[in-house]
Design an enzyme around this catalytic site. Structure first.
Site, PDB file in Angstrom:
ATOM      1  N   ASP A  41       4.644   3.668  -1.104  1.00  0.00           N
ATOM      2  CA  ASP A  41       4.652   1.957  -0.482  1.00  0.00           C
ATOM      3  C   ASP A  41       5.879   1.838   0.336  1.00  0.00           C
ATOM      4  O   ASP A  41       6.827   2.549  -0.199  1.00  0.00           O
ATOM      5  CB  ASP A  41       4.949   1.324  -1.758  1.00  0.00           C
ATOM      6  CG  ASP A  41       4.844  -0.183  -1.356  1.00  0.00           C
ATOM      7  OD1 ASP A  41       4.687  -0.469  -0.103  1.00  0.00           O
ATOM      8  OD2 ASP A  41       4.944  -1.114  -2.413  1.00  0.00           O
ATOM      9  N   ASP A  42       5.576   1.832   1.610  1.00  0.00           N
ATOM     10  CA  ASP A  42       6.784   1.531   2.765  1.00  0.00           C
ATOM     11  C   ASP A  42       7.300   3.027   3.183  1.00  0.00           C
ATOM     12  O   ASP A  42       8.559   3.005   3.429  1.00  0.00           O
ATOM     13  CB  ASP A  42       7.753   0.745   2.064  1.00  0.00           C
ATOM     14  CG  ASP A  42       7.425  -0.872   2.344  1.00  0.00           C
ATOM     15  OD1 ASP A  42       6.117  -1.187   2.789  1.00  0.00           O
ATOM     16  OD2 ASP A  42       8.127  -1.693   2.369  1.00  0.00           O
ATOM     17  N   CYS A  79       1.245  -3.820   3.524  1.00  0.00           N
ATOM     18  CA  CYS A  79       1.050  -3.581   2.260  1.00  0.00           C
ATOM     19  C   CYS A  79      -0.462  -4.032   2.000  1.00  0.00           C
ATOM     20  O   CYS A  79      -1.396  -3.389   1.788  1.00  0.00           O
ATOM     21  CB  CYS A  79       1.827  -4.250   1.266  1.00  0.00           C
ATOM     22  SG  CYS A  79       3.626  -3.625   1.458  1.00  0.00           S
ATOM     23  N   ARG A  83      -3.935  -1.923   1.606  1.00  0.00           N
ATOM     24  CA  ARG A  83      -4.654  -1.892   0.150  1.00  0.00           C
ATOM     25  C   ARG A  83      -6.047  -2.357   0.162  1.00  0.00           C
ATOM     26  O   ARG A  83      -7.099  -1.762  -0.202  1.00  0.00           O
ATOM     27  CB  ARG A  83      -3.913  -2.701  -0.824  1.00  0.00           C
ATOM     28  CG  ARG A  83      -2.517  -1.682  -0.898  1.00  0.00           C
ATOM     29  CD  ARG A  83      -1.499  -2.653  -1.601  1.00  0.00           C
ATOM     30  NE  ARG A  83      -0.359  -1.909  -1.247  1.00  0.00           N
ATOM     31  CZ  ARG A  83       0.310  -0.983  -2.014  1.00  0.00           C
ATOM     32  NH1 ARG A  83      -0.091  -0.392  -3.050  1.00  0.00           N
ATOM     33  NH2 ARG A  83       1.662  -0.650  -1.479  1.00  0.00           N
ATOM     34  N   LYS A 136       0.652  -0.666  -7.907  1.00  0.00           N
ATOM     35  CA  LYS A 136       0.916  -1.720  -7.318  1.00  0.00           C
ATOM     36  C   LYS A 136      -0.782  -1.983  -6.766  1.00  0.00           C
ATOM     37  O   LYS A 136      -1.414  -1.546  -6.041  1.00  0.00           O
ATOM     38  CB  LYS A 136       1.620  -1.566  -6.293  1.00  0.00           C
ATOM     39  CG  LYS A 136       1.937  -2.969  -5.226  1.00  0.00           C
ATOM     40  CD  LYS A 136       2.974  -2.653  -4.118  1.00  0.00           C
ATOM     41  CE  LYS A 136       2.700  -3.520  -3.169  1.00  0.00           C
ATOM     42  NZ  LYS A 136       3.829  -3.470  -2.213  1.00  0.00           N
ATOM     43  N   HIS A 138      -1.614  -5.862  -5.409  1.00  0.00           N
ATOM     44  CA  HIS A 138      -1.497  -6.524  -4.126  1.00  0.00           C
ATOM     45  C   HIS A 138      -2.560  -7.224  -3.234  1.00  0.00           C
ATOM     46  O   HIS A 138      -2.552  -7.278  -1.915  1.00  0.00           O
ATOM     47  CB  HIS A 138      -0.364  -5.835  -3.500  1.00  0.00           C
ATOM     48  CG  HIS A 138       0.512  -6.780  -2.591  1.00  0.00           C
ATOM     49  ND1 HIS A 138       1.201  -6.285  -1.465  1.00  0.00           N
ATOM     50  CD2 HIS A 138       1.150  -8.001  -2.656  1.00  0.00           C
ATOM     51  CE1 HIS A 138       1.939  -7.219  -0.920  1.00  0.00           C
ATOM     52  NE2 HIS A 138       1.872  -8.372  -1.650  1.00  0.00           N
ATOM     53  N   HIS A 226       9.434   1.306  -1.574  1.00  0.00           N
ATOM     54  CA  HIS A 226       9.502  -0.294  -1.300  1.00  0.00           C
ATOM     55  C   HIS A 226      10.901  -0.704  -1.868  1.00  0.00           C
ATOM     56  O   HIS A 226      11.372  -0.234  -2.939  1.00  0.00           O
ATOM     57  CB  HIS A 226       8.441  -0.841  -1.989  1.00  0.00           C
ATOM     58  CG  HIS A 226       8.224  -2.336  -1.275  1.00  0.00           C
ATOM     59  ND1 HIS A 226       9.291  -3.378  -1.421  1.00  0.00           N
ATOM     60  CD2 HIS A 226       7.306  -2.863  -0.685  1.00  0.00           C
ATOM     61  CE1 HIS A 226       8.790  -4.419  -0.871  1.00  0.00           C
ATOM     62  NE2 HIS A 226       7.716  -4.268  -0.150  1.00  0.00           N
ATOM     63  N   ASP A 332       1.079   3.407   2.679  1.00  0.00           N
ATOM     64  CA  ASP A 332       0.490   2.326   2.932  1.00  0.00           C
ATOM     65  C   ASP A 332       0.824   1.465   4.488  1.00  0.00           C
ATOM     66  O   ASP A 332       0.206   0.976   4.916  1.00  0.00           O
ATOM     67  CB  ASP A 332       0.573   1.245   1.915  1.00  0.00           C
ATOM     68  CG  ASP A 332       1.990   0.511   1.905  1.00  0.00           C
ATOM     69  OD1 ASP A 332       2.916   1.369   2.072  1.00  0.00           O
ATOM     70  OD2 ASP A 332       2.056  -0.554   1.097  1.00  0.00           O
ATOM     71  N   ASN A 333       1.931   1.901   4.733  1.00  0.00           N
ATOM     72  CA  ASN A 333       2.613   1.629   6.107  1.00  0.00           C
ATOM     73  C   ASN A 333       3.672   2.565   6.698  1.00  0.00           C
ATOM     74  O   ASN A 333       4.063   3.307   5.912  1.00  0.00           O
ATOM     75  CB  ASN A 333       2.734   0.105   6.231  1.00  0.00           C
ATOM     76  CG  ASN A 333       3.298  -0.429   5.118  1.00  0.00           C
ATOM     77  OD1 ASN A 333       3.122  -1.449   4.451  1.00  0.00           O
ATOM     78  ND2 ASN A 333       4.810  -0.091   5.171  1.00  0.00           N
ATOM     79  N   LYS A 382       6.907  -0.834   9.835  1.00  0.00           N
ATOM     80  CA  LYS A 382       5.982  -1.632   9.084  1.00  0.00           C
ATOM     81  C   LYS A 382       5.902  -3.023   9.876  1.00  0.00           C
ATOM     82  O   LYS A 382       6.929  -3.441  10.480  1.00  0.00           O
ATOM     83  CB  LYS A 382       6.646  -1.945   7.799  1.00  0.00           C
ATOM     84  CG  LYS A 382       5.878  -2.890   6.902  1.00  0.00           C
ATOM     85  CD  LYS A 382       6.863  -3.019   5.625  1.00  0.00           C
ATOM     86  CE  LYS A 382       6.073  -4.114   4.737  1.00  0.00           C
ATOM     87  NZ  LYS A 382       6.780  -4.204   3.227  1.00  0.00           N
TER      88      LYS A 382
END
Length: 538
Positions: A41-42, A79, A83, A136, A138, A226, A332-333, A382
């Protein structure tokens, strides 16, 4: 004579028995592989060891060496959209999450997965798979949109977008965060650290699954790294002082490693230091130490994630499943340049953001300076559709299934993971599900690449998030930032860092790609961002 007849009869019997055995004992059917998708994540493009970082990621590095690395793999730059797209094999707008997890009246932006898509979990059940998730979610805040309602047999994790790694306390005004076990809220106890906890439950679910003798699909969506920057003391200690030479030298080191590893070609230049980041030499000693502390904690978070991937791999080995499991890893990014400031955060969180990141009660982020290092050699972060926002390291590993030591430089995308999983499982993508018509998948299976075979690839790939947009076709990429809206053209073979805009000298290519992009927006339901309004829950 009698002896000869006995011998002849015996030979005939042996021949007939052999024929009988050859026809009556066919080869046992090949066991379907377990499939695991691990999502960071991130995390920036160059944040793991095999993609240029000094962070200790021995498990990911080993998987990359023993499997497949893809150097031009794309996500959706944020995010929620990523997803939604990863889970469904559609562009995020087609799945109902064209922006974030806020509700709007427009179908492509409703803020949760719609009924005209299926998740990998829902689709793969047709192949006899049990479906597991930890981490996560989301892509749907209300309980009726939680993982157990979208095909997952078991779930533990964070429903929301971010939270403390040590607890679940709110960080924004009027916000209620939810950690859930199956379909019920869960309250963390003493000693909770989310990266460990998600892995604990993933391992528990896998061990339970072993009793069923069914293959499993696991989606392990780490919250890490993140913000907030929060790590365990023993991990932070490994990295204290490692960043005091400054971001300019560290970006150059990563760039040189990327060249050495062949991740980028010699035509790719290191992008200039971001305009929001001052020269390292202008900082005070206190400012340098504070940034070093942030980066030590950030690195420790990734280190701990890799340790937990090691725990997961050891569990597979213990259960005898390691040779029959495909693991895919990505982010994710790109890296996040976001800050913990402004009216969007509670006063207590603003106060916590002033503490050193290594203080477990802090709530900090590493902002533009950290993100600029994490995304080296690319520009932006991001949220934007430049490579710094959309490019992710991608690793696929599976002994006997994924050819070892292979690197692919062809563009691929998160929409491909649905087709890949179903291909591995021997399952057809459904046309209907629960009496609902399902949109045709946009992805292409990566399994030929896993085997070292030719792959047809995409005619074009498309990107849009909050007005930022792009289209990638072959070596060309057309990209635009919101609210500017001007197209910029880059040749990705000669200039993957997107430094030399060719739009003025090649207007025909701009026009050609713009036509492709416009046609896609109509098909995918993309609307001008300024027409959407804020929506509820944003």
């Amino acid at each position: 004579m009698k002896a000869r007849l006995i011998i002849l009869s015996s030979l005939v019997l042996l021949f007939i028995s052999g024929l009988f055995l050859s026809f009556s004992l066919p080869e046992p059917p090949q066991k379907k592989p377990n499939i695991i998708i691990i999502l960071a994540d991130d995390m920036g493009y160059s944040d793991i060891g095999c993609f240029g970082s000094d962070v200790q990621t021995p498990n990911l590095d080993e998987m990359a060496k023993g499997g497949l690395k893809m150097t031009q793999f794309y996500n959706a730059s944020r995010c929620c959209p990523t997803r939604a797209s990863l889970l469904t094999g559609l562009y995020q707008h087609q799945a109902g999450v064209g922006d974030m997890m806020n509700t709007r009246p427009q179908p492509a932006y409703q803020g949760y997965l719609n009924q005209n898509c299926v998740t990998i979990a829902e689709a793969i059940k047709a192949g006899g798979y049990n479906t597991l998730m930890a981490g996560k979610w989301h892509v749907g805040q209300a309980p009726e949109h939680w993982p157990v309602k979208r095909g997952f047999d078991h779930y533990f994790g964070l429903i929301d977008g971010a939270s403390s790694y040590f607890s679940d306390y709110p960080y924004r005004p009027n916000q209620k965060l939810t950690i859930a076990l199956e379909d019920q809220p869960f309250t963390p106890g003493k000693g909770y650290y989310s990266t460990n906890a998600y892995t604990d439950y993933a391992i528990k679910f896998i061990r339970q699954n072993k009793q069923t003798d069914k293959p499993f699909f696991l989606y392990l969506a780490y919250q890490c790294p993140h913000w907030p920057l929060q790590a365990l003391p023993e991990d932070i200690a490994k990295y204290k002082g490692k960043f005091m030479e400054g971001w300019d030298k560290l970006r150059e080191k990563r760039y040189q490693k990327l060249l050495e590893y062949g991740i980028i070609n010699k035509n790719t230049k290191l992008s200039p230091r971001d305009e929001h980041v001052p020269a390292w030499e202008t900082l005070t000693e206190k400012e340098k130490v504070r940034w070093d502390d942030k980066m030590a904690v950030y690195s420790a978070m990734i280190d701990r994630m890799d340790q937990n991937i090691g725990r997961l791999r050891q569990t597979l080995k213990d259960l005898g499943e390691d040779k029959n499991t495909v693991i895919m890893f990505l982010s994710d990014n790109g890296a996040s340049s976001e800050s913990i400031k402004g009216p969007g955060f509670l006063p207590s969180i603003i106060e916590a953001s002033r503490k050193p990141s290594s203080d477990p009660t802090s709530f900090t982020s590493y902002e533009f300076a950290g993100a600029n290092l994490s995304d080296a050699p690319f520009r932006l972060f991001k949220h934007w559709e430049y490579e710094g926002g959309t490019a992710t390291p991608f690793i696929a590993y599976g002994p006997g299934i994924v050819k070892p030591g292979n690197q692919v430089n062809a563009p691929a995308h998160i929409i491909d993971l649905m087709s890949t999983c179903l291909d591995l499982a021997g399952v057809a993508y459904p046309k209907t599900y629960h009496q609902n018509k399902i949109a045709a998948t946009e992805g292409i299976s990566l399994v030929p690449l896993f085997k070292g075979q030719a792959w047809k690839g995409h005619q074009a790939l498309f990107f849009e998030h909050e007005g930022n947009r792009a289209v990638r076709q072959g070596e060309w990429k057309l990209v635009s930032n919101y609210p500017e809206k001007n197209w910029h053209l880059y040749n990705m073979e000669n200039d993957r860092s997107e430094l030399n805009d060719l739009s003025a000298s090649n207007p025909e290519k701009v026009k050609e790609l713009d036509i492709l992009y416009t046609a896609w927006t109509k098909r995918a339901g993309v609307l001008p961002f300024e027409t959407l309004g804020k929506g509820k829950g944003e």
